[in-house]
Design an enzyme around this catalytic site. Structure first.
Site, PDB file in Angstrom:
ATOM      1  N   GLY A  32     147.599  50.202 109.743  1.00 46.35           N
ATOM      2  CA  GLY A  32     146.945  49.439 111.048  1.00 46.35           C
ATOM      3  C   GLY A  32     146.830  50.312 112.168  1.00 46.35           C
ATOM      4  N   HIS A  33     147.736  51.154 112.521  1.00 55.54           N
ATOM      5  CA  HIS A  33     147.740  52.389 113.590  1.00 55.54           C
ATOM      6  C   HIS A  33     146.398  53.405 113.139  1.00 55.54           C
ATOM      7  CE1 HIS A  33     152.086  51.248 114.077  1.00 55.54           C
ATOM      8  NE2 HIS A  33     151.472  51.270 115.413  1.00 55.54           N
ATOM      9  N   LYS A 146     145.663  42.649 116.794  1.00 50.35           N
ATOM     10  CA  LYS A 146     146.980  41.891 116.298  1.00 50.35           C
ATOM     11  C   LYS A 146     147.777  41.439 117.547  1.00 50.35           C
ATOM     12  CE  LYS A 146     151.085  42.172 114.117  1.00 50.35           C
ATOM     13  NZ  LYS A 146     152.045  42.635 115.262  1.00 50.35           N
TER      14      LYS A 146
END
Ligand code: PAF
Length: 279
Positions: A32-33, A146
């Site tokens: 995600g990062h 998110k």
């Protein structure tokens, strides 16, 4: 890729840059990062990623001490993703004196949802993000969707303070089963990891129910929370909100197609997870 620990060195490395893209993180990086870093790299300027576990945004009983510090592994992941500079200050470097000046976001946005269950969280986030923006002076900063409410709070801060930075949100990255990637997923045991996808499923059920005009908001939200409770979770909230201000929609707004988002936070064992789904 350079790894920089001091503000003086960072300023020297970025002197004269006007198109820096910035991704603030607390480390313990996952796909995600890295998707945020790739997004930043597409913009063409130098990419700075900060890694700093920010004490100000944790409540005393939360996982500040336990939060994994994995700088060496994070750096291995960041170089191929397109990061040019990792800024990893110590606490003494970023907070050389007690941080008594703070950025307090508006209660109407920051005291609900996450702010209700984690009082002071968004003050801690805004304060460190404001400070990191001052250090990096980016043209663009990329945050994950998110953390939906966090993204909204930071966008509002940048706008209201006329900060010369464009804040952009990037889509949530999910595991194959649909679980939103999060550093805190690492706290889950094997069985908990299998169960964890139930949060995104409950949000999907809430989103599906929202299309039925006969269902009341309170009824749908209670059913979604109960669905998780039955499976052994302790939900903080599962709720349907207007995307614009994260307040509950009226029945008329729902019927008129107001853009909505389903947001949830719940504890599975000792791990608190959050997720959201735009309708
Ligand atoms: O989303 C996070 O990881 C943190 O809240 C942030 C934005 C890096 C501030 O500490």
């Amino acid at each position: 890729m350079r790894v920089i620990h001091t503000l003086a060195e960072l300023r020297e490395a970025l002197a004269g840059q006007t198109n820096t893209a910035f991704v603030p993180t607390m480390g313990n990086l996952h796909e995600g990062h890295l998707s945020l870093v790739r997004e930043a790299a597409r913009l063409g300027g130098p990419v700075v990623v900060s890694i700093f576990v920010n004490r100000l945004q944790f409540l005393p009983h939360e996982d500040f001490d336990q939060y994994p510090r994995t700088l060496a592994r994070d750096c291995e992941l960041l170089a191929p993703a397109g990061c040019d500079i990792v800024f990893a200050p110590s606490e003494a470097e970023l907070y050389p004196v007690k941080q008594t000046y703070k950025v307090t976001p508006p209660a109407g946005l920051a005291d609900l949802l996450e702010g209700e269950f984690r009082p002071g969280f968004f003050t801690g986030v805004c304060t460190v993000v404001m400070k990191l923006f001052q250090c990096v002076q980016p043209a663009v900063a990329v945050f994950g969707q998110k953390d939906y409410q966090q993204l909204k709070v930071i966008k509002g801060m940048a706008e209201q303070f006329a900060m010369p930075v464009q804040v952009i949100g990037a889509p949530t990255v999910r595991a194959d089963d649909g679980l939103a990637l999060s550093s805190r997923n690492g706290y889950l045991g094997t069985d908990e990891r299998l169960e964890a996808v139930a949060l995104s499923k409950a949000l999907q059920h809430l989103a599906d129910a929202a299309r039925d005009p006969k269902q009341t908001l309170a009824g749908m939200e209670a059913a979604a929370a109960e669905e998780l409770r039955q499976r052994g979770w302790a939900p903080d909230y599962l709720t349907l909100r207007r995307r614009t201000d994260l307040l509950p929609p009226t029945d008329a707004e729902r019927a008129a197609g107001e853009p909505l988002v389903a947001l949830g936070a719940a504890r599975l064992g000792a791990t608190r997870l959050i997720d959201n789904l735009e309708l």
